[in-house]
Design an enzyme around this catalytic site. Structure first.
Site, PDB file in Angstrom:
ATOM      1  N   ASN A   8       0.869  -1.172   0.000  1.00 33.12           N
ATOM      2  CA  ASN A   8       0.000   0.000   0.000  1.00 33.12           C
ATOM      3  C   ASN A   8       0.915   1.234   0.000  1.00 33.12           C
ATOM      4  O   ASN A   8       1.438   1.622   1.037  1.00 33.12           O
ATOM      5  CB  ASN A   8      -0.897  -0.018   1.253  1.00 33.12           C
ATOM      6  CG  ASN A   8      -1.811   1.197   1.310  1.00 33.12           C
ATOM      7  OD1 ASN A   8      -1.879   1.968   0.355  1.00 33.12           O
ATOM      8  ND2 ASN A   8      -2.509   1.360   2.424  1.00 33.12           N
ATOM      9  N   LYS A  10       0.243   4.304  -0.505  1.00 34.05           N
ATOM     10  CA  LYS A  10      -0.352   5.551   0.046  1.00 34.05           C
ATOM     11  C   LYS A  10       0.095   6.757  -0.788  1.00 34.05           C
ATOM     12  O   LYS A  10       0.198   6.637  -2.003  1.00 34.05           O
ATOM     13  CB  LYS A  10       0.016   5.694   1.539  1.00 34.05           C
ATOM     14  CG  LYS A  10      -0.267   4.421   2.334  1.00 34.05           C
ATOM     15  CD  LYS A  10      -0.128   4.589   3.814  1.00 34.05           C
ATOM     16  CE  LYS A  10      -0.326   3.243   4.507  1.00 34.05           C
ATOM     17  NZ  LYS A  10      -0.340   3.340   5.956  1.00 34.05           N
ATOM     18  N   HIS A  95      -9.800   1.477   4.277  1.00 36.91           N
ATOM     19  CA  HIS A  95      -8.540   1.662   5.006  1.00 36.91           C
ATOM     20  C   HIS A  95      -8.766   2.622   6.175  1.00 36.91           C
ATOM     21  O   HIS A  95      -9.516   3.589   6.055  1.00 36.91           O
ATOM     22  CB  HIS A  95      -7.441   2.196   4.072  1.00 36.91           C
ATOM     23  CG  HIS A  95      -6.098   2.128   4.718  1.00 36.91           C
ATOM     24  ND1 HIS A  95      -5.673   3.078   5.612  1.00 36.91           N
ATOM     25  CD2 HIS A  95      -5.115   1.198   4.647  1.00 36.91           C
ATOM     26  CE1 HIS A  95      -4.464   2.723   6.056  1.00 36.91           C
ATOM     27  NE2 HIS A  95      -4.107   1.588   5.482  1.00 36.91           N
ATOM     28  N   GLU A  97      -7.089   4.949   7.362  1.00 41.00           N
ATOM     29  CA  GLU A  97      -6.801   6.377   7.122  1.00 41.00           C
ATOM     30  C   GLU A  97      -7.984   7.062   6.449  1.00 41.00           C
ATOM     31  O   GLU A  97      -8.253   8.238   6.698  1.00 41.00           O
ATOM     32  CB  GLU A  97      -5.507   6.505   6.291  1.00 41.00           C
ATOM     33  CG  GLU A  97      -4.288   6.206   7.157  1.00 41.00           C
ATOM     34  CD  GLU A  97      -3.120   5.573   6.430  1.00 41.00           C
ATOM     35  OE1 GLU A  97      -3.069   5.612   5.197  1.00 41.00           O
ATOM     36  OE2 GLU A  97      -2.238   5.017   7.127  1.00 41.00           O
ATOM     37  N   GLU A 164      -6.202  -4.947  10.022  1.00 41.90           N
ATOM     38  CA  GLU A 164      -5.176  -3.955  10.315  1.00 41.90           C
ATOM     39  C   GLU A 164      -5.539  -3.180  11.580  1.00 41.90           C
ATOM     40  O   GLU A 164      -6.311  -2.212  11.513  1.00 41.90           O
ATOM     41  CB  GLU A 164      -5.063  -2.958   9.155  1.00 41.90           C
ATOM     42  CG  GLU A 164      -4.639  -3.549   7.845  1.00 41.90           C
ATOM     43  CD  GLU A 164      -3.995  -2.502   6.935  1.00 41.90           C
ATOM     44  OE1 GLU A 164      -2.845  -2.684   6.548  1.00 41.90           O
ATOM     45  OE2 GLU A 164      -4.647  -1.482   6.663  1.00 41.90           O
ATOM     46  N   GLY A 170       1.945   1.940  10.847  1.00 44.14           N
ATOM     47  CA  GLY A 170       2.996   2.959  10.813  1.00 44.14           C
ATOM     48  C   GLY A 170       3.636   3.256  12.160  1.00 44.14           C
ATOM     49  O   GLY A 170       4.345   4.250  12.302  1.00 44.14           O
ATOM     50  N   SER A 205       2.587  -2.428  10.387  1.00 39.66           N
ATOM     51  CA  SER A 205       4.011  -2.562  10.738  1.00 39.66           C
ATOM     52  C   SER A 205       4.618  -3.914  10.357  1.00 39.66           C
ATOM     53  O   SER A 205       5.481  -4.429  11.062  1.00 39.66           O
ATOM     54  CB  SER A 205       4.227  -2.260  12.227  1.00 39.66           C
ATOM     55  OG  SER A 205       3.916  -0.904  12.495  1.00 39.66           O
TER      56      SER A 205
END
Ligand code: PGA
Length: 244
Positions: A8, A10, A95, A97, A164, A170, A205
């Protein structure tokens, strides 16, 4: 059984030249049982697709609009039909985010899922609990609620679930293998209540150090990789770990 290792990207990398270079580094990875994938930014998308056209590496989209599955006056948006036209191999929906920064709730995600379905796109549907929900022991409850967005939509074999945990994305933090396996088993059970069977991959991660342990689990069908997918060498090591 096929495993999936999907990068991904991003909002990375900075330039078109870097994106195409990263794509061509993927062509050097050889795997037997792992399906590789990446999700370039829309600005870099067709150039990356072109680099990977003679490979079986999937090139997917990071998102699609909920406004329509076709065309319309929606400045800045990209639709399911447009993605299907350029042969996008999959689209990421849900996702964290997007949930967090764009207020995407179950209702909106169901609309997006239906648009993807109507264009016959494969979906990587992301779910996961926040740190607070994890601490409060609400993980399973949250996952069940997020999966309810899939109710009544039949994807046949065009669906992959990515577990996730938001707090693992991250951050360099990951749940223990036992916790991930428990979550995967819970997801499998919740999916069966919806009469859905789909591979379940883990994200958050994942790197070249923890990939082998994750890959050793019989219930983890691959990885959705953010940061480490931008480094060709790390991504290759993760892919190889899942290929063994
Ligand atoms: P990360 O991101 O690997 O950088 O934690 C994963 C993701 O957001 O899909």
């Amino acid at each position: 059984m096929t495993k999936y290792v999907i990068g991904n990207w991003k909002l990375n990398p900075a330039t078109l030249a870097q994106a195409t270079a990263l794509a061509s580094s993927l062509t050097k990875i050889t795997t037997q049982t792992v399906r590789l994938g990446c999700t370039p930014a829309f600005l870099h998308w067709t150039a990356v697709k072109d680099v990977l056209k003679d490979t079986n590496i999937w090139v997917g989209a990071q998102d699609l609009t909920h406004k329509t599955d076709r065309l319309g006056a929606f400045t800045g948006d990209i639709s399911a039909a447009q993605l299907a036209d350029v042969s996008a191999d999959f689209v990421i929906i849900g996702h964290s985010e997007r949930r967090q920064y764009y207020d995407e709730d179950e209702q909106r995600l169901t609309i997006k899922l239906n648009h993807a379905k109507s264009a016959d796109l494969t979906v990587v549907f992301c779910i996961g609990e926040t740190k607070d929900q994890y601490k409060a022991g609400q993980t399973f409850e949250v996952l069940t609620k997020q999966l309810s967005a899939l109710q009544g939509i039949s994807f046949a074999n065009r669906l992959i679930i990515a577990y996730e945990p938001v707090w693992a994305i991250g951050t360099g933090l990951t749940p223990t293998l036992i916790e991930i396996e428990r979550a995967h088993r819970h997801i499998r059970q919740a999916l069966s209540m919806l009469a859905i069977d789909a591979p379940i991959i883990y994200g958050g991660s994942v790197n070249d150090k923890n990939a082998r342990q994750l890959a050793s689990s019989g219930v983890i069908d691959g990885a959705l990789v953010g940061g480490a997918s931008l480094n060709a060498q790390s991504f290759a090591l993760i892919a190889q770990a899942f290929d063994e």
